[in-house]
Each structure stands twice: as structure tokens, then as C-alpha cells.
Design a protein around this motif. Structure first.
Motif, short mmCIF file in Angstrom:
data_model
loop_
_atom_site.label_atom_id
_atom_site.label_comp_id
_atom_site.label_asym_id
_atom_site.label_seq_id
_atom_site.Cartn_x
_atom_site.Cartn_y
_atom_site.Cartn_z
N TYR A 288 0.60 -1.19 0.02
CA TYR A 288 0.03 -0.01 0.13
C TYR A 288 0.85 1.21 -0.03
O TYR A 288 0.45 2.21 -0.65
N ARG A 289 1.95 1.37 0.65
CA ARG A 289 2.93 2.32 0.61
C ARG A 289 3.18 2.56 -0.84
O ARG A 289 3.52 3.65 -1.36
N TYR A 290 3.61 1.57 -1.66
CA TYR A 290 3.90 1.75 -2.99
C TYR A 290 2.86 2.00 -3.95
O TYR A 290 2.94 3.13 -4.69
N LEU A 291 1.66 1.75 -3.71
CA LEU A 291 0.40 2.05 -4.35
C LEU A 291 0.02 3.84 -4.05
O LEU A 291 0.12 4.24 -5.03
N MET A 292 0.23 3.99 -2.78
CA MET A 292 0.07 5.33 -2.56
C MET A 292 0.89 6.44 -2.90
O MET A 292 0.70 7.53 -3.10
N ALA A 293 2.33 5.80 -3.38
CA ALA A 293 3.25 6.82 -3.75
C ALA A 293 2.94 7.22 -5.13
O ALA A 293 3.52 8.29 -5.84
N GLY A 294 2.01 6.34 -5.90
CA GLY A 294 1.80 6.94 -7.37
C GLY A 294 2.83 6.43 -8.28
O GLY A 294 3.67 5.69 -8.24
N HIS A 295 2.43 6.92 -9.48
CA HIS A 295 3.39 6.82 -10.82
C HIS A 295 3.54 5.38 -11.19
O HIS A 295 4.68 4.68 -11.71
N LEU A 296 2.18 4.61 -10.95
CA LEU A 296 2.40 3.13 -11.15
C LEU A 296 1.99 2.92 -12.83
O LEU A 296 1.56 3.94 -13.26
N ARG A 297 2.17 1.93 -13.19
CA ARG A 297 1.77 1.46 -14.62
C ARG A 297 1.03 0.38 -14.32
O ARG A 297 1.32 -0.84 -14.20
N GLY A 298 -0.47 0.57 -14.47
CA GLY A 298 -1.22 -0.75 -14.15
C GLY A 298 -1.69 -1.17 -12.75
O GLY A 298 -1.82 -0.13 -12.00
N LYS A 299 -1.70 -2.27 -12.45
CA LYS A 299 -2.02 -2.65 -11.03
C LYS A 299 -0.97 -3.14 -10.25
O LYS A 299 0.03 -3.69 -10.54
N VAL A 300 -1.16 -2.95 -8.91
CA VAL A 300 -0.48 -3.59 -7.66
C VAL A 300 -1.03 -4.82 -7.11
O VAL A 300 -2.40 -4.75 -6.82
#
Length: 311
Positions: A288-300
Motif C-alpha cells: 500500500y505504501r507503494y500504491l499510495m506513492a503513485g506513478h504506477l503502470r497498471g495494477k499492484v
């Protein structure tokens, strides 16, 4: 005993823990799924932070977490037809999915197409429904140029491709690291932030519609570009610019048949759903920390155990 992610109190990712309990049992009309993959969505952390989202979904700690899942049916309750032990399936169950096992109404799950990976299927329920319904709400055609905010996120990537399939020209905002990827899909990528309106005008003389998946900035830019509020749909900033006629059609408007159709498109390679990163269930806080940091491509997504070791 089986593991599940528990929200111990409202707060940040640190409130999530892994606990053990008896395996749930499938009742009449239900199946039990041995979860392989459980997806993460922004609404999850809005719920476990507390506030309006928690009230909306009636979340009261201690409670479970997550919605999206994929896995294998390992128990079938009385009265269930068309599903058997061993079937690969996917679906969603709010505040229950991040677990070794989830019990779900048999009418609420979909058989996984063979070519659809468990990772893709396990991150599809919320993002897929939201993308399908929000794109459909605009009735896009070849005459449209649509501005899509957060185009590289889980919902945005799917929406971009659905809009392209409808014939529209698609302009998508994303971080520069995702521009080449979006360009490869046929999207015109632009950086979000100050000056967005000018950047849009430089690539498109007329924008006719907008889809907002990250917040008020996309709505403001669309209105400044002359888009009618009735052709702006938001799932991230409902209530912003009240009075402009902006719609708020989200995943609730998509049917199980819509989600199944989207899964088939992904399985057939006509639409892609990138998996940005897979975390083990035990690292749910870090996920969730990774998800909340943003700048993703697609899904976690979360995996309950190592690939090939599901039992």
C-alpha cells in the motif's frame, strides 16, 4: 487455519496486520475460493484511513481488507449450478479479498479465461468495472477527442484502450516515464500539472469529452478547454465544480457480463492490463505504501504464496 489481512484501527498502512482464523465455509448458493491473487485499489486505503469512505462501506475495525481476487474454487455450497471444485475464477468481495480463502455468492464470480493470468484477473474487478462503465457513459465515437487523467493507472490504462476501440482520439496524462508505453497503445501522452491546458491545445484543436481518474485537475482542464460538463465523467472528484453538470458514473454501473467481456478482451490480447508489481501477502503494508506513492503502470497485487505453490 487461514490467513487474512485485518484492519485493526483506522490509519495508514501500519494498521494492517496478518492474522489467522478458521477457514470460512461455503453456505447455500456460495463457493469458497482459494485465493491466488488479491488486487489493491485506492478505495482500499481510503476505507482503512477512516472517514467518508469507511462510512460509505460500513467499515468498522477490526475488519478485513480489499475487494479484488482470483483463485480456484475448493468448496461448493448447496444449490450452486455451473461451478465446480477446481474452476479458476475471479471477482470481488469488499473487505474480504485479501485472504487465503474467500467465500462469495456464486452469482458474483466469473470463470477465468485460460489465457487470462491470475495476476490480471486478481486486479480486474474494480478497475475493470470502473473503466467499462465510465467510458460507456460518454458514448464515445470517431468524432470525439477525450482527455483521460491518470492514464497509466489501473483504471486509466483500460479506459484509454476502450476509448480507442470506440474510435475516439485519446489524450492521456501521466508521468513522463509512462509516455512511451501509452504512445505504444495509440494514446497521445501529456504530462499532468501546471500548463496542462496549453499542452492539450498544442496537440488537439478541440476536446469533446473527459474522464477523470485522479482528481480535480482533469475536470478543471476539461472545462477550461470548453468540454461540456455532461461529457465529463469523474470517479475521483465527485462533487467538484458542482453545478457544471458533471457525471459520476463508476463501476456500480457495470454488469458482471461487462466485466466478463473485458476479461475476454484481455485474454485475447486485444487489451493489455500491466501488472506493475506483485507483493507477497505478508508485505501488504509495503504494497500500500507503494500504491499510495503513485506513478504506477497498471495494477499492484498481492500473492498468497509463491507461484505454483497454491493448494
Amino acid at each position: 487455519m487461514a490467513r487474512y489481512v485485518r484492519v485493526d484501527e483506522f490509519g495508514g498502512p501500519e494498521v494492517l496486520s496478518i492474522v489467522r482464523d478458521e477457514r470460512p465455509q461455503a453456505g447455500r448458493g456460495e463457493v469458497r475460493v482459494r485465493v491466488h491473487i488479491a488486487g489493491l485499489n485506492p478505495v482500499d486505503y481510503k476505507i482503512f484511513h477512516g472517514g467518508a469512505a469507511a462510512l460509505r462501506y460500513e467499515a468498522v475495525p477490526p475488519c478485513g481488507n480489499g475487494n479484488d481476487f482470483s483463485g480456484i474454487i475448493d468448496e461448493v455450497g448447496d444449490g450452486v449450478a455451473g461451478l465446480e471444485v477446481g474452476d479458476a475464477v475471479f471477482g470481488g468481495k469488499r473487505m474480504h479479498a485479501q485472504a487465503d480463502y474467500v467465500v462469495v455468492d456464486a452469482t458474483r464470480i466469473i470463470k477465468k479465461p485460460t489465457a487470462l493470468t491470475f495476476e490480471e484477473a486478481g486486479g480486474l474487478d474494480i478497475a475493470g468495472r470502473a473503466a467499462w462503465a465510465s467510458v460507456a457513459s460518454l458514448g464515445l465515437t470517431e468524432a470525439d477527442t477525450v482527455l483521460i487523467g491518470a492514464a497509466a493507472g489501473g483504471v486509466g490504462i483500460l479506459a484509454c484502450q476502450l476509448a480507442l476501440r470506440a474510435g475516439a482520439t485519446v489524450i492521456g496524462t501521466a508521468s513522463p516515464a509512462n509516455h512511451d508505453f501509452l504512445r505504444g497503445l495509440g494514446v497521445i501522452p501529456l504530462t499532468y500539472g501546471d500548463g496542462l491546458v496549453d499542452r492539450v491545445r498544442a496537440v488537439a484543436p478541440c476536446v469533446t469529452a473527459a474522464l477523470d481518474y485522479n482528481g480535480a485537475a482533469t475536470i478543471d482542464a476539461a472545462l477550461d478547454l470548453g468540454v461540456s460538463g455532461s461529457r465529463i465523467n469523474t470517479i475521483a472528484a465527485r462533487g467538484h465544480r458542482a453545478g457544471a453538470g458533471i457525471t459520476g458514473v463508476g463501476g456500480q454501473a457495470a454488469t458482471i457480463d461487462d466485466l466478463s467481456a473485458l476479461a475476454t478482451l484481455i485474454a485475447d490480447g486485444e487489451i493489455v492490463l500491466p501488472i506493475d508489481r506483485v507483493f507477497p501477502l505478508e508485505q501488504v503494508q509495503d504494497a500500500y505504501r507503494y500504491l499510495m506513492a503513485g506513478h504506477l503502470r497498471g495494477k499492484v497485487v498481492l500473492a498468497t504464496c509463491q507461484a505454483g505453490a497454491f493448494g
